[in-house]
Design a protein around this motif. Structure first.
Motif, short mmCIF file in Angstrom:
data_model
loop_
_atom_site.label_atom_id
_atom_site.label_comp_id
_atom_site.label_asym_id
_atom_site.label_seq_id
_atom_site.Cartn_x
_atom_site.Cartn_y
_atom_site.Cartn_z
N GLN A 103 24.46 42.94 39.19
CA GLN A 103 25.66 43.63 38.73
C GLN A 103 26.83 43.27 39.65
O GLN A 103 27.20 44.04 40.53
CB GLN A 103 25.45 45.15 38.71
CG GLN A 103 24.31 45.63 37.84
CD GLN A 103 24.61 45.44 36.37
OE1 GLN A 103 25.75 45.30 35.96
NE2 GLN A 103 23.56 45.43 35.54
N PRO A 104 27.43 42.07 39.50
CA PRO A 104 28.55 41.68 40.37
C PRO A 104 29.69 42.69 40.29
O PRO A 104 30.05 43.18 39.21
CB PRO A 104 28.97 40.31 39.81
CG PRO A 104 27.76 39.80 39.09
CD PRO A 104 27.10 41.02 38.52
N GLY A 105 30.27 43.00 41.45
CA GLY A 105 31.24 44.07 41.54
C GLY A 105 32.67 43.67 41.22
O GLY A 105 32.96 42.55 40.79
N ALA A 106 33.59 44.60 41.49
CA ALA A 106 34.96 44.51 41.02
C ALA A 106 35.93 43.99 42.07
O ALA A 106 37.15 44.00 41.82
CB ALA A 106 35.43 45.87 40.51
N LEU A 107 35.46 43.55 43.23
CA LEU A 107 36.36 42.91 44.18
C LEU A 107 36.51 41.45 43.76
O LEU A 107 36.01 40.52 44.39
CB LEU A 107 35.84 43.03 45.61
CG LEU A 107 36.20 44.35 46.30
CD1 LEU A 107 35.57 44.42 47.68
CD2 LEU A 107 37.70 44.52 46.41
N ALA A 108 37.21 41.26 42.65
CA ALA A 108 37.40 39.95 42.03
C ALA A 108 38.55 40.09 41.04
O ALA A 108 39.01 41.19 40.75
CB ALA A 108 36.12 39.50 41.31
N GLU A 109 39.00 38.94 40.52
CA GLU A 109 40.06 38.99 39.52
C GLU A 109 39.59 39.67 38.24
O GLU A 109 40.36 40.37 37.57
CB GLU A 109 40.57 37.58 39.21
CG GLU A 109 41.34 36.92 40.33
CD GLU A 109 40.44 36.25 41.35
OE1 GLU A 109 39.19 36.33 41.19
OE2 GLU A 109 40.96 35.63 42.30
N GLN A 110 38.31 39.45 37.89
CA GLN A 110 37.77 40.03 36.67
C GLN A 110 36.36 40.54 36.92
O GLN A 110 35.66 40.06 37.81
CB GLN A 110 37.73 38.98 35.54
CG GLN A 110 39.09 38.53 35.05
CD GLN A 110 38.96 37.57 33.87
OE1 GLN A 110 38.10 36.69 33.86
NE2 GLN A 110 39.84 37.74 32.88
N VAL A 111 35.96 41.52 36.11
CA VAL A 111 34.60 42.04 36.18
C VAL A 111 34.12 42.29 34.76
O VAL A 111 34.90 42.67 33.87
CB VAL A 111 34.54 43.33 37.03
CG1 VAL A 111 35.31 44.47 36.37
CG2 VAL A 111 33.10 43.73 37.31
N SER A 112 32.84 42.06 34.53
CA SER A 112 32.22 42.34 33.23
C SER A 112 31.37 43.59 33.36
O SER A 112 30.55 43.70 34.28
CB SER A 112 31.36 41.15 32.79
OG SER A 112 30.73 41.42 31.55
N VAL A 113 31.56 44.54 32.44
CA VAL A 113 30.83 45.81 32.49
C VAL A 113 30.46 46.23 31.07
O VAL A 113 31.12 45.84 30.10
CB VAL A 113 31.67 46.93 33.14
CG1 VAL A 113 31.95 46.62 34.60
CG2 VAL A 113 32.98 47.15 32.40
N PRO A 114 29.40 47.04 30.91
CA PRO A 114 29.06 47.57 29.59
C PRO A 114 30.16 48.50 29.07
O PRO A 114 30.70 49.31 29.83
CB PRO A 114 27.76 48.33 29.83
CG PRO A 114 27.24 47.85 31.15
CD PRO A 114 28.43 47.46 31.94
N VAL A 115 30.47 48.40 27.80
CA VAL A 115 31.47 49.28 27.23
C VAL A 115 31.04 50.74 27.35
O VAL A 115 31.88 51.65 27.45
CB VAL A 115 31.77 48.90 25.76
CG1 VAL A 115 30.57 49.20 24.86
CG2 VAL A 115 33.02 49.61 25.25
N SER A 116 29.73 50.98 27.35
CA SER A 116 29.23 52.35 27.46
C SER A 116 29.58 52.99 28.80
O SER A 116 29.51 54.22 28.93
CB SER A 116 27.71 52.37 27.26
OG SER A 116 27.07 51.54 28.24
N SER A 117 29.93 52.19 29.80
CA SER A 117 30.25 52.73 31.12
C SER A 117 31.73 53.04 31.29
O SER A 117 32.13 53.60 32.31
CB SER A 117 29.83 51.74 32.21
OG SER A 117 30.69 50.61 32.24
#
Length: 268
Positions: A103-117
């Motif tokens: 689950q790569p985190g959000a200290l980046a230009e972009q992050v991918s996450v489940p819409v359910s979250s």
């Protein structure tokens, strides 16, 4: 490579991200998950964040594109009995954004996450506050667990980010709020926020504490919290030490104290 939205996921342009104590422990190698083997290097940290949805995967409504959002850190499997009863944050098979493997985190230009979250942010919540929703959820749950009544006296151990958020929620609930810490810098900042009392450990006055909330990373303070709290009242543990913390359950029972542990902002 830029993330691609898998089915059920979205891609977010990250606009703000916080650095948590957990991130520091991952950076230093002290995080318990590294010992347990659920986290390995390399890992991209970042689980306190906000941003704007820019792409959606199959099965996700396009209405999400352009929405300002934050998201849950805890990503349950969705099928186990804990997830089915709505407690995905304690799912044995959960992912944790920026904390556990996969689950790569959000200290980046972009992050991918489940819409359910996702949680959509109203316009009244600015970008910085949007990134504070996750730690704020932890703090809110800690105060709810303390079951404070208006006029109660609460003691918060550890005036870091979580501790200060706890103190602000407790004050908003009508409690008289005190904080105890070590660093003069953090104590001075806490005083600037106008709490009823801010104390170094050796200066703490003898008072009746209706709730003690430990938001520190000090291994000795969970036991101190139990010693300090009034009989029949509550201690709440939202902080995590880098080594085991020991409690004397005889004290817990003989004082008829309720002890509550808090993991995750999810329900908050």
């Amino acid at each position: 490579m830029p993330p691609i939205a898998a089915p059920g996921d979205v891609v977010v342009d990250v606009q703000r991200a916080g650095v948590c104590g957990t991130d520091i422990e991952l950076f230093s190698g002290e995080m318990q998950y590294l010992v347990d083997g659920v986290t390995t290097f390399p890992i991209r940290i970042g689980h306190e964040w906000m941003g704007t949805v820019v792409a959606v995967g199959d099965g996700v409504e396009r209405r999400w594109i352009g929405r300002r959002v934050t998201g849950d850190t805890m990503l349950g499997c969705g099928v186990c009995h804990r997830c089915r009863r709505g407690q995905q944050w304690v799912c044995e098979f959960r992912g944790e954004l920026g904390v556990r493997d996969g689950q790569p985190g959000a200290l980046a230009e972009q992050v991918s996450v489940p819409v359910s979250s996702l949680r959509e942010l109203p316009d009244t919540v600015d970008d910085v506050l949007g990134a504070l929703v996750e730690p704020g959820g932890n703090a809110l749950r800690a105060v709810q667990a303390a079951a404070l009544q208006r006029g109660d006296r609460a003691l918060v151990l550890g005036p870091g980010t979580i501790g200060l958020l706890v103190a602000m929620f407790a004050r908003a609930a009508g409690a008289e709020v005190h904080l105890m810490g070590r660093s003069e810098r953090s104590l001075s900042f806490a005083r600037s926020l106008g709490f009823d009392g801010v104390w170094a450990e050796d200066e703490l006055p003898e008072m009746a504490w209706d709730a003690v909330i430990d938001s520190s990373n000090a291994a000795q303070l969970p036991a101190r919290a139990l010693d300090l709290v009034e009989p029949g009242k509550r201690v709440v543990y939202v902080g995590l030490a880098g080594s085991p913390s020991l409690l004397d359950t005889r004290t817990l029972a003989l004082k008829d104290v309720t002890a509550v542990g808090i993991l995750s902002a999810s329900p908050g």
